[in-house]
Design an enzyme around this catalytic site. Structure first.
Site, PDB file in Angstrom:
ATOM      1  N   LYS A 150      29.621  24.633   0.763  1.00 52.23           N
ATOM      2  CA  LYS A 150      29.769  23.178   0.763  1.00 52.23           C
ATOM      3  C   LYS A 150      31.187  22.807   1.155  1.00 52.23           C
ATOM      4  CE  LYS A 150      31.500  20.664  -2.177  1.00 52.23           C
ATOM      5  NZ  LYS A 150      32.037  19.999  -3.371  1.00 52.23           N
ATOM      6  N   ARG A 209       0.812  -1.233   0.000  1.00 55.64           N
ATOM      7  CA  ARG A 209       0.000   0.000   0.000  1.00 55.64           C
ATOM      8  C   ARG A 209       0.836   1.269   0.000  1.00 55.64           C
ATOM      9  NH1 ARG A 209      -4.452   0.897   3.570  1.00 55.64           N
ATOM     10  NH2 ARG A 209      -3.552  -0.391   5.188  1.00 55.64           N
ATOM     11  N   TYR A 226      35.433  22.999  -9.475  1.00 54.34           N
ATOM     12  CA  TYR A 226      35.241  21.774 -10.261  1.00 54.34           C
ATOM     13  C   TYR A 226      35.698  22.011 -11.687  1.00 54.34           C
ATOM     14  CZ  TYR A 226      32.610  17.654 -11.908  1.00 54.34           C
ATOM     15  OH  TYR A 226      32.230  16.450 -12.447  1.00 54.34           O
TER      16      TYR A 226
END
Ligand code: UD1
Ligand code: CA
Length: 452
Positions: free
Chosen positions: A336, A17, A372
């Site tokens: 971060k 369910r 990055y």
């Protein structure tokens, strides 16, 4: 000698369910699986052994169990033949001669240690079977607890109950304790001669009575025993969990302007005298130290926020971030994996990732650490007392020394020594009178076009 305890958790739920490919007990409340909540309660009552019964093909559940508690054992119920059958899937664990055996369900994440301690106390008094019951608002579907005085005579499943028995509002919460000495014999005596053709754990009550063993019921709040079967049920339990957690924090000295808008994780730590504005979300692994203020619409995960830090509004603090005391992270700033030292300020529209920022350094609006290169992450190190002018790109790996300045709008690709000024942009030149010239040229073009 302290009594030993085995906690046995039934987690072989089909979860159909939930309409999910994820096993039911792995659905999360406060950012950890429901099963982990139950396992933590077992640790809190000092269970010497934890055994978890999982369904066939639920290897992922086993992994969560091991992550939570490396000493827990995992047992597989190959066919779903009822709660007593599921309990016996952990026969090996039951053969271990624990003094107390607690049988719990993996889909009841609001269970508290207090209730399990009470069960253990009742068992310590020499009771052989203890059942946790609650007074249901709507008892439909639950097993009914049939008592005589303080003796529990039987649990009648809804399907087998008479009209008269269905009027009983004291219901089986599903959680049971056994004296370890008798547990296996009682479970082995259960048969499947009933409406559903299942081996009911609840039959143990009548069996124990017929053997002259003492059986008692214990009352607990209904909310604690809620079993989750649907996504709606999950949301309901989440809401109750959050409400309790917020209330606990406020009791411990945390201010919340709009408590119902604050979301916490199971492991969120917030010290006294922290102020939370509305709509703050705490993902996993956050510690907020005393005196900090977190302003509206901030999202924080995997971070330590130091004392008297000032966060938000609209700040995003991501994993690996450590803000020292008095640090400030303002609106539309993402941080971060960064160590931000005392009193450093990152006030507006900035991305700081894979970085260290020295104490009292000021990071101007729109600064980006370019961490990055498309394949690898690189570090930006900024010393103490430095000043990064607005709209600068710091292309990592790069170091900026103590007391250095970076001119606004720079693209910094080389280290800037301490106390130096780094400028990485085209030099400005002003052309006298050029404004008028441009205006005249533009006006002429406009006139030419409208003449056509
Ligand atoms: C059970 C109780 C009922 C009680 C209710 C409380 C029994 C027979 N009935 O009913 O008295 O009021 O809980 O919520 O115990 N499970 C397995 N393997 C099985 C069957 C069940 O692991 O073969 C697990 C389920 O995943 C679940 C738990 O046992 O976590 C309870 O089973 P469920 O079928 O939901 O029992 P109920 O009918 O709700
Ligand atoms: Ca159920």
């Amino acid at each position: 000698m302290a009594r030993t305890c085995l906690s046995l958790i039934l987690a072989a739920g089909e979860g159909t369910r939930m309409r999910s490919s994820l096993p039911k007990v792995l659905h999360e409340v406060a950012n950890i699986p429901m099963l982990s909540h139950v396992m933590r309660v077992c640790s809190a009552v000092q269970s010497d052994k934890v055994a978890v019964v999982v369904g066939k093909g639920s290897e992922v559940v086993g992994e969560v169990v091991k992550n939570e508690n490396a000493t827990a054992s995992v047992h597989v119920q190959t066919e779903r033949l009822g709660t007593a059958h599921a309990t016996l899937a952990a026969r090996e664990a039951l053969e271990h001669d624990s003094d107390d055996v607690l049988v719990l369900f993996g889909d009841t994440p609001l269970l508290t240690p207090e209730t399990l301690w009470k069960m253990r106390e009742v068992l310590a008094e020499g009771v052989c079977v203890v059942v946790v019951g609650f007074y249901a608002n709507d008892p439909t579907g639950y097993g009914r607890l049939l008592e005589e005085g303080d003796k529990l005579l039987a649990i009648r499943e809804h399907a087998e109950a008479t009209e008269e028995e269905r009027k009983v509002e004291f219901c089986n919460g599903g959680i049971m304790g056994f004296s370890g000495e008798n547990a296996l014999a009682l479970l082995d005596a259960v048969d499947n001669k009933n409406a559903k053709g299942e081996y009911y754990l609840t039959d143990v009550v009548e069996i124990a009575n017929s053997m002259g063993l003492s059986v008692k019921a214990l009352e607990a709040p209904e909310a604690e025993l809620i079993g989750v079967n649907t996504r709606n049920g999950l949301a309901e339990v989440e809401e109750l969990w959050q409400k309790t957690a917020r209330e606990n924090l406020m009791t411990l000295g945390v201010t919340m302007q709009a408590p119902h808008t604050v979301f916490l994780s199971a492991d969120t730590v917030i010290e006294p005298d922290v102020e939370l504005e509305p709509n703050v979300v705490f993902g996993p692994k956050v510690i907020v130290k005393s005196g900090s203020k977190i302003k509206a619409f901030s999202h924080i995960e995997g971070a330590v926020i130091g004392e008297h830090a000032d966060i938000g509004p609209f700040a995003r603090i991501r994993p690996g971030t450590e803000l020292s005391s008095g640090a400030k992270v303002g609106n539309f700033v993402e941080v971060k994996n960064a160590l931000v030292h005392e009193g450093a300020k990152i006030n507006h529209l900035t991305y700081v990732g894979d970085a260290e920022i020295g104490s009292k350094t000021n990071i101007g609006a729109g600064t980006i650490t370019c961490n990055y290169d498309g394949m690898n992450k690189h570090k930006t190190t900024i010393g103490a007392g430095a000043f990064i002018g607005s709209n600068s790109s710091l292309v990592a790996p790069v170091k900026i020394g103590d007391g250095a300045y970076v001119a606004s709008g720079s693209v910094i690709t080389e280290d800037v020594p301490g106390n130096a000024l780094g400028i990485g942009r085209g030099r400005q030149s002003n052309k006298e009178g050029m404004g008028e010239e441009i205006r005249a040229r533009n006006a002429a073009l406009k006139a030419e076009r409208s003449a056509k």
